[in-house]
Write a protein that holds these residues in place. Sequence first.
Motif, PDB file in Angstrom:
ATOM      1  N   PRO A 156      15.850 -19.958  49.148  1.00 45.49           N
ATOM      2  CA  PRO A 156      15.319 -20.976  49.796  1.00 45.49           C
ATOM      3  C   PRO A 156      15.019 -20.772  51.228  1.00 45.49           C
ATOM      4  CG  PRO A 156      17.261 -21.798  48.157  1.00 45.49           C
ATOM      5  CD  PRO A 156      17.145 -20.233  48.420  1.00 45.49           C
ATOM      6  N   VAL A 157      16.081 -19.978  51.927  1.00 51.07           N
ATOM      7  CA  VAL A 157      15.771 -19.820  53.345  1.00 51.07           C
ATOM      8  C   VAL A 157      14.594 -18.770  53.743  1.00 51.07           C
ATOM      9  CG1 VAL A 157      16.758 -18.962  55.444  1.00 51.07           C
ATOM     10  CG2 VAL A 157      18.253 -20.136  53.793  1.00 51.07           C
ATOM     11  N   LEU A 158      14.440 -17.871  52.708  1.00 54.68           N
ATOM     12  CA  LEU A 158      13.356 -16.976  52.997  1.00 54.68           C
ATOM     13  C   LEU A 158      11.894 -17.566  52.592  1.00 54.68           C
ATOM     14  CD1 LEU A 158      14.872 -13.564  51.660  1.00 54.68           C
ATOM     15  CD2 LEU A 158      14.360 -14.216  54.058  1.00 54.68           C
ATOM     16  N   LEU A 159      12.007 -18.246  51.554  1.00 52.16           N
ATOM     17  CA  LEU A 159      10.771 -19.085  51.042  1.00 52.16           C
ATOM     18  C   LEU A 159      10.254 -20.027  52.037  1.00 52.16           C
ATOM     19  CD1 LEU A 159      11.402 -19.062  47.401  1.00 52.16           C
ATOM     20  CD2 LEU A 159      10.060 -17.621  48.619  1.00 52.16           C
ATOM     21  N   ALA A 160      11.063 -20.809  52.635  1.00 48.65           N
ATOM     22  CA  ALA A 160      10.743 -21.807  53.640  1.00 48.65           C
ATOM     23  C   ALA A 160      10.295 -21.171  55.129  1.00 48.65           C
ATOM     24  CB  ALA A 160      12.060 -22.583  54.044  1.00 48.65           C
ATOM     25  N   MET A 161      10.643 -19.835  55.189  1.00 49.30           N
ATOM     26  CA  MET A 161      10.165 -18.953  56.489  1.00 49.30           C
ATOM     27  C   MET A 161       8.649 -18.577  55.998  1.00 49.30           C
ATOM     28  SD  MET A 161      13.563 -17.217  57.569  1.00 49.30           S
ATOM     29  CE  MET A 161      13.051 -16.455  58.790  1.00 49.30           C
ATOM     30  N   GLY A 162       8.382 -18.778  55.000  1.00 54.79           N
ATOM     31  CA  GLY A 162       6.674 -18.537  54.566  1.00 54.79           C
ATOM     32  C   GLY A 162       6.649 -17.124  53.793  1.00 54.79           C
ATOM     33  N   VAL A 163       7.819 -16.659  53.142  1.00 59.44           N
ATOM     34  CA  VAL A 163       7.522 -15.362  52.389  1.00 59.44           C
ATOM     35  C   VAL A 163       6.803 -15.644  51.012  1.00 59.44           C
ATOM     36  CG1 VAL A 163       9.107 -13.515  51.485  1.00 59.44           C
ATOM     37  CG2 VAL A 163       9.538 -14.569  53.767  1.00 59.44           C
ATOM     38  N   ASP A 164       6.122 -14.700  50.653  1.00 58.18           N
ATOM     39  CA  ASP A 164       5.348 -14.869  49.340  1.00 58.18           C
ATOM     40  C   ASP A 164       6.706 -14.847  48.378  1.00 58.18           C
ATOM     41  OD1 ASP A 164       4.049 -13.524  46.808  1.00 58.18           O
ATOM     42  OD2 ASP A 164       2.367 -14.581  47.968  1.00 58.18           O
ATOM     43  N   PRO A 165       6.529 -15.727  47.215  1.00 55.34           N
ATOM     44  CA  PRO A 165       7.492 -15.655  46.370  1.00 55.34           C
ATOM     45  C   PRO A 165       7.810 -14.306  45.173  1.00 55.34           C
ATOM     46  CG  PRO A 165       6.142 -17.459  45.888  1.00 55.34           C
ATOM     47  CD  PRO A 165       5.709 -17.060  47.316  1.00 55.34           C
ATOM     48  N   VAL A 166       6.219 -14.207  44.816  1.00 56.52           N
ATOM     49  CA  VAL A 166       5.896 -12.955  44.167  1.00 56.52           C
ATOM     50  C   VAL A 166       6.458 -11.783  44.729  1.00 56.52           C
ATOM     51  CG1 VAL A 166       4.306 -11.987  42.584  1.00 56.52           C
ATOM     52  CG2 VAL A 166       4.145 -14.373  42.913  1.00 56.52           C
ATOM     53  N   TRP A 167       5.951 -11.491  46.063  1.00 56.18           N
ATOM     54  CA  TRP A 167       6.072 -10.333  46.501  1.00 56.18           C
ATOM     55  C   TRP A 167       7.752 -10.400  46.828  1.00 56.18           C
ATOM     56  CZ3 TRP A 167       7.457 -10.135  52.295  1.00 56.18           C
ATOM     57  CH2 TRP A 167       7.463  -8.748  52.565  1.00 56.18           C
ATOM     58  N   LEU A 168       8.483 -11.091  47.057  1.00 56.52           N
ATOM     59  CA  LEU A 168       9.897 -11.320  47.322  1.00 56.52           C
ATOM     60  C   LEU A 168      10.704 -11.107  46.090  1.00 56.52           C
ATOM     61  CD1 LEU A 168      12.441 -11.653  49.254  1.00 56.52           C
ATOM     62  CD2 LEU A 168      12.101 -14.264  48.445  1.00 56.52           C
ATOM     63  N   GLY A 169      10.274 -11.495  44.855  1.00 54.60           N
ATOM     64  CA  GLY A 169      10.648 -11.223  43.455  1.00 54.60           C
ATOM     65  C   GLY A 169      10.676  -9.981  43.197  1.00 54.60           C
ATOM     66  N   VAL A 170       9.467  -9.229  43.526  1.00 55.11           N
ATOM     67  CA  VAL A 170       9.403  -7.801  43.192  1.00 55.11           C
ATOM     68  C   VAL A 170      10.314  -7.082  43.954  1.00 55.11           C
ATOM     69  CG1 VAL A 170       7.686  -5.920  42.770  1.00 55.11           C
ATOM     70  CG2 VAL A 170       7.087  -8.244  42.103  1.00 55.11           C
ATOM     71  N   MET A 171      10.155  -7.377  45.260  1.00 54.09           N
ATOM     72  CA  MET A 171      11.058  -6.379  46.226  1.00 54.09           C
ATOM     73  C   MET A 171      12.729  -6.473  45.717  1.00 54.09           C
ATOM     74  SD  MET A 171       9.603  -5.248  49.084  1.00 54.09           S
ATOM     75  CE  MET A 171      10.734  -5.628  50.670  1.00 54.09           C
ATOM     76  N   MET A 172      12.889  -7.719  45.395  1.00 53.55           N
ATOM     77  CA  MET A 172      14.515  -7.949  45.051  1.00 53.55           C
ATOM     78  C   MET A 172      14.739  -7.052  43.603  1.00 53.55           C
ATOM     79  SD  MET A 172      15.299 -11.962  45.673  1.00 53.55           S
ATOM     80  CE  MET A 172      15.771 -12.462  47.104  1.00 53.55           C
ATOM     81  N   ALA A 173      13.715  -7.124  43.067  1.00 49.92           N
ATOM     82  CA  ALA A 173      13.822  -6.418  41.615  1.00 49.92           C
ATOM     83  C   ALA A 173      13.979  -4.746  41.745  1.00 49.92           C
ATOM     84  CB  ALA A 173      12.694  -6.760  40.520  1.00 49.92           C
ATOM     85  N   ILE A 174      13.124  -4.020  42.645  1.00 55.02           N
ATOM     86  CA  ILE A 174      13.463  -2.922  43.026  1.00 55.02           C
ATOM     87  C   ILE A 174      14.829  -2.710  43.736  1.00 55.02           C
ATOM     88  CG2 ILE A 174      12.426  -1.151  44.462  1.00 55.02           C
ATOM     89  CD1 ILE A 174       9.562  -2.182  43.660  1.00 55.02           C
ATOM     90  N   ASN A 175      15.023  -3.328  44.542  1.00 60.83           N
ATOM     91  CA  ASN A 175      16.238  -3.417  45.250  1.00 60.83           C
ATOM     92  C   ASN A 175      17.298  -3.238  44.338  1.00 60.83           C
ATOM     93  OD1 ASN A 175      18.449  -3.260  46.984  1.00 60.83           O
ATOM     94  ND2 ASN A 175      17.260  -4.737  48.296  1.00 60.83           N
ATOM     95  N   LEU A 176      17.373  -4.333  43.292  1.00 59.02           N
ATOM     96  CA  LEU A 176      18.332  -4.562  42.268  1.00 59.02           C
ATOM     97  C   LEU A 176      18.299  -3.177  41.374  1.00 59.02           C
ATOM     98  CD1 LEU A 176      18.229  -8.321  41.408  1.00 59.02           C
ATOM     99  CD2 LEU A 176      20.067  -7.139  42.779  1.00 59.02           C
ATOM    100  N   GLN A 177      17.336  -2.540  41.305  1.00 61.17           N
ATOM    101  CA  GLN A 177      17.233  -1.464  40.439  1.00 61.17           C
ATOM    102  C   GLN A 177      18.193  -0.328  40.935  1.00 61.17           C
ATOM    103  OE1 GLN A 177      13.345   0.147  40.081  1.00 61.17           O
ATOM    104  NE2 GLN A 177      13.919   1.761  38.505  1.00 61.17           N
ATOM    105  N   THR A 178      18.364  -0.139  42.119  1.00 61.76           N
ATOM    106  CA  THR A 178      19.267   0.776  42.644  1.00 61.76           C
ATOM    107  C   THR A 178      20.582   0.541  42.216  1.00 61.76           C
ATOM    108  OG1 THR A 178      19.605  -0.416  44.826  1.00 61.76           O
ATOM    109  CG2 THR A 178      17.502   1.117  44.736  1.00 61.76           C
ATOM    110  N   SER A 179      21.155  -0.812  41.898  1.00 61.56           N
ATOM    111  CA  SER A 179      22.417  -0.965  41.616  1.00 61.56           C
ATOM    112  C   SER A 179      22.859  -0.061  40.475  1.00 61.56           C
ATOM    113  CB  SER A 179      22.722  -2.421  41.486  1.00 61.56           C
ATOM    114  OG  SER A 179      22.115  -2.815  40.430  1.00 61.56           O
TER     115      SER A 179
END
Length: 455
Positions: free
Chosen positions: A372-395
């Motif tokens: 909610p904090v990042l989206l309220a700052m104007g971050v695109d939700p689709v871009w943020l979701g894909v970024m998080m997915a790639i980041n989580l892939q490293t785990s």
Amino acid sequence: MSGALLAGLVIALCAALLAGYPVAFTLAGVSLLFAGLGWLLGAFDPAYLSAFPNRVFGVMTNETLIAVPLFVFMGVMLERSRLAEDLLTTVAGLFGRLRGGLVVAVLLVGALLAASTGIVGATVVTMGLISLPVMLRHGYDPRLATGSIAAAGTLGQIIPPSIVLVLLGDQLGNAYQQAQLRLGNFAPKAVSVGDLFAGALIPGLILVGLYLLYALWVAWRHPARAPAIARGERVGVWRTVAAVLPPLLLILAVLGSILAGIATPTEAAAVGAVGATLFAALRRELRPSRLLEVALRTVKITAMVFAILIGAALFTLVFRGYGGDDLVHDLLSGLPGGTTGALIAVMLMMFLLGFVLDFIEITFVVVPIVGPVLLAMGVDPVWLGVMMAINLQTSFLTPPFGFALFYLRGVTPPQVRTAQIYRGALPFIALQLAMLLVLALWPGLATWLPGLLYG
């Protein structure tokens, strides 16, 4: 007092998780313990917990989350029907005579299985059992062989249909609503699972390309690490078609129907589950005992996912009851660099958490807090979701608790040391982080296709 209890909540949760207690019960138990302690000390309003039954009911009636057990069933059924074995054997026969050809075959099969199953453990174990002995017998470097198998298995986390994208779509949809409420607006969910599937497709294919370029570079630069097979089994055209056609048809039915707007992700997951069952029947692998085995495996994985989701919902309520969401908002908003600084901090935190936590736990615990904090700052939700997915892939590849490494260690011959498996994964972790940087610099890689398909 609230700040001290909030810090104690986070520290106690981390300590219990590192001690090896079950994640779902740890999230719920520690949260209830600190909620009761805060209530006794007058620092926590128990009214926050009144929303918990609605949260549980919302999970039970969430149509998006129905896709989880259906995709799990599809993946397990394809694994048990030995489709992956035939596919890997056939593709290895096609590319094995080239230098580095077995690594290329492993990566291509990993991409195909990712787009048709999305189950990391099943993919890694299957390829480890079939291809690793062949690669080692023909003189492949154990580091390159194990690293490519583990990395190919993780492609199921970013190439749709992916369970992590389903979970992220649900969590980011809720986060967007909370972000709009924080801004004084009311809006429906602005990000769907279909958006994330479309957004992750191009970055996922680019990541496969990076893997292949690395494998070909190693084979060219160090021929002894990835030699060609002098004699390979000749693969006929009909055998190739018979091995490749089923996953391609399944990909077309599932992913194609979603991207074309014909079916929702949940409906497409049902089509995929039925399609996997039909393929198993055509291959004469659909016996009552096997169907029961697949059903039990699906129930176990689904129960784990939803138990963690319910425990994480309770943790989130207690965290907010202590003012944790406002603290996170102030912390991220106050970082130097504004939105960019906040994004870097969140991505770094998720990457570090991937060393000790599973992607499901990070999704259900971290995303509801920082989303909610990042989206309220104007971050695109689709871009943020894909970024998080790639980041989580490293785990899945980061030691000491990278699950793909654990899966592979269980089927690796004793002569291959654990240190070699870890070292083999490092170049692929670097490639994943490079893909994360490329996506950060060019967000259009994730937003262009959803915009083209869905406006």
